[in-house]
Design an enzyme around this catalytic site. Structure first.
Site, PDB file in Angstrom:
ATOM      1  N   ASP A  87       0.807  -1.212   0.000  1.00 17.39           N
ATOM      2  CA  ASP A  87       0.000   0.000   0.000  1.00 17.39           C
ATOM      3  C   ASP A  87       0.844   1.267   0.000  1.00 17.39           C
ATOM      4  O   ASP A  87       2.009   1.269   0.420  1.00 17.39           O
ATOM      5  CB  ASP A  87      -0.902   0.030   1.236  1.00 17.39           C
ATOM      6  CG  ASP A  87      -2.075  -0.915   1.137  1.00 17.39           C
ATOM      7  OD1 ASP A  87      -3.020  -0.758   1.927  1.00 17.39           O
ATOM      8  OD2 ASP A  87      -2.071  -1.817   0.284  1.00 17.39           O
ATOM      9  N   ASP A  88       0.195   2.363  -0.433  1.00 18.72           N
ATOM     10  CA  ASP A  88       0.644   3.742  -0.240  1.00 18.72           C
ATOM     11  C   ASP A  88       1.749   4.193  -1.180  1.00 18.72           C
ATOM     12  O   ASP A  88       2.288   5.279  -1.011  1.00 18.72           O
ATOM     13  CB  ASP A  88       1.073   4.003   1.210  1.00 18.72           C
ATOM     14  CG  ASP A  88      -0.061   3.821   2.198  1.00 18.72           C
ATOM     15  OD1 ASP A  88      -1.178   3.495   1.747  1.00 18.72           O
ATOM     16  OD2 ASP A  88       0.164   3.985   3.403  1.00 18.72           O
ATOM     17  N   HIS A 146      -6.229   3.152  -4.628  1.00 14.59           N
ATOM     18  CA  HIS A 146      -6.168   3.326  -3.166  1.00 14.59           C
ATOM     19  C   HIS A 146      -6.562   4.757  -2.786  1.00 14.59           C
ATOM     20  O   HIS A 146      -6.067   5.304  -1.791  1.00 14.59           O
ATOM     21  CB  HIS A 146      -4.760   2.996  -2.682  1.00 14.59           C
ATOM     22  CG  HIS A 146      -4.651   2.719  -1.202  1.00 14.59           C
ATOM     23  ND1 HIS A 146      -5.627   2.075  -0.470  1.00 14.59           N
ATOM     24  CD2 HIS A 146      -3.647   2.989  -0.315  1.00 14.59           C
ATOM     25  CE1 HIS A 146      -5.248   1.962   0.785  1.00 14.59           C
ATOM     26  NE2 HIS A 146      -4.052   2.522   0.915  1.00 14.59           N
ATOM     27  N   HIS A 186      -5.490   9.107   0.142  1.00 15.56           N
ATOM     28  CA  HIS A 186      -5.519   8.273   1.342  1.00 15.56           C
ATOM     29  C   HIS A 186      -6.357   8.912   2.451  1.00 15.56           C
ATOM     30  O   HIS A 186      -5.962   8.978   3.617  1.00 15.56           O
ATOM     31  CB  HIS A 186      -4.107   7.992   1.853  1.00 15.56           C
ATOM     32  CG  HIS A 186      -4.001   6.713   2.629  1.00 15.56           C
ATOM     33  ND1 HIS A 186      -4.418   6.593   3.930  1.00 15.56           N
ATOM     34  CD2 HIS A 186      -3.532   5.487   2.299  1.00 15.56           C
ATOM     35  CE1 HIS A 186      -4.208   5.370   4.367  1.00 15.56           C
ATOM     36  NE2 HIS A 186      -3.672   4.669   3.384  1.00 15.56           N
ATOM     37  N   HIS A 227       3.577  -2.293   3.070  1.00 17.71           N
ATOM     38  CA  HIS A 227       3.580  -0.940   2.519  1.00 17.71           C
ATOM     39  C   HIS A 227       4.895  -0.658   1.799  1.00 17.71           C
ATOM     40  O   HIS A 227       5.966  -0.978   2.309  1.00 17.71           O
ATOM     41  CB  HIS A 227       3.381   0.095   3.631  1.00 17.71           C
ATOM     42  CG  HIS A 227       2.046  -0.002   4.309  1.00 17.71           C
ATOM     43  ND1 HIS A 227       1.750  -0.988   5.220  1.00 17.71           N
ATOM     44  CD2 HIS A 227       0.937   0.758   4.192  1.00 17.71           C
ATOM     45  CE1 HIS A 227       0.506  -0.833   5.641  1.00 17.71           C
ATOM     46  NE2 HIS A 227      -0.010   0.224   5.043  1.00 17.71           N
TER      47      HIS A 227
END
Length: 273
Positions: A97-98, A148, A152, A243
């Site tokens: 993620d991210d 995503h 965020h 991540h």
């Protein structure tokens, strides 16, 4: 104020069969009840840009019993996908993620290439423009790229229209790299009716996770904490949360170098969602 931690996903030794049994049942009504109580799994990354290291107070909750599988269009309003069903009896998924992040994403790609495995990269829209070539590199290597959100955001109070705006802005950014995602991961694992409605409106499959080694907590969780959690809790069909952006991910990268070959040695097969 930080909320008290919830219980982590149930522990299970690799090779166990309980996740395989769970993965063949879907109790949508139960999922809606749990989600309405705010018990969805949560991810510990605030809506900061790449390179920032926002405070982490989020933890994870186990997915509702029986919730799994790729949802049908009707089920997109019920529950995310917490497990993988189509990668064989020892199939698992690694999700990151991210990103994209100009430092850590290339390091992750090198590790994945070294072991010949695919993963799923859940990308933040506002970080894509300055990393278009990196997004293309992720895609060219055969990995899955998902939406995503744009920034965020914590979308628990968002209307459906505002959720769709977050989705569309990220989709637009990804389209500049030739990507049209079919999967959505909610920041922090916050799944609300509006988020599910946004996914349904844009025909995106909601994606959760079942193993959270809390690598987002860079102040307290280090390389061997991540490794030990992954090796202790990962069983067949699990989706692992990691991540590649959102702060210093050197511990995550180091952990990947250790637990990926260990899981392969145990007979697990990595598959992109």
């Amino acid at each position: 104020m930080a909320e008290p931690p919830h219980d982590a996903p149930d522990e299970q030794s690799p090779g166990g069969a309980s996740h395989g049994k769970i993965s063949r049942r879907l109790f949508a009504a139960g999922a809606i009840t749990l989600l309405g109580m705010g018990l969805a799994p949560r991810e510990g990354r605030a809506g900061a840009g790449a390179g920032d290291d926002a405070s982490r107070s989020d933890t994870t909750d186990r997915p509702p019993d029986g919730v799994t599988g790729v949802p049908t269009p009707a089920q997109r309003l019920a529950a995310p996908q917490y497990y993988v069903d189509d990668a064989g009896p020892m199939g698992i998924a690694l999700t990151l993620d991210d990103g994209p992040h100009p430092v850590y994403t290339p390091q992750v790609l090198d590790i994945l290439q070294q072991y010949g495995i695919q993963a799923t990269f859940n990308m933040i829209g506002r970080q894509i423009g300055s990393n278009l070539s990196l997004v293309r590199e992720v895609a060219a290597a055969g990995h899955t790229i998902t939406n995503h959100t744009w920034d965020h955001a914590d979308m628990r109070s968002y209307s459906t229209a505002r959720v769709i705006s977050e989705i569309d802005r990220c989709n637009d950014a990804l389209s500049n790299a030739g990507q049209t995602p079919t999967i959505f991961r909610a920041p922090y694992g916050y799944w609300t009716p509006a988020v599910f409605e946004g996914c349904a409106a844009r025909e995106l499959t909601p994606l959760g996770w079942s193993v959270d080694p809390q690598d987002w907590d860079t102040a307290h969780v280090h390389t061997w904490d991540i490794v030990n959690t992954v090796l202790r809790k990962t069983g067949p069909h699990d989706i692992i949360l990691e991540h590649d952006g959102g702060g210093d991910r050197s511990n995550t990268v180091a952990a990947l170098r250790i637990f990926i070959p260990a899981l392969l040695e145990r007979g697990f097969v990595f598959a992109a969602v």
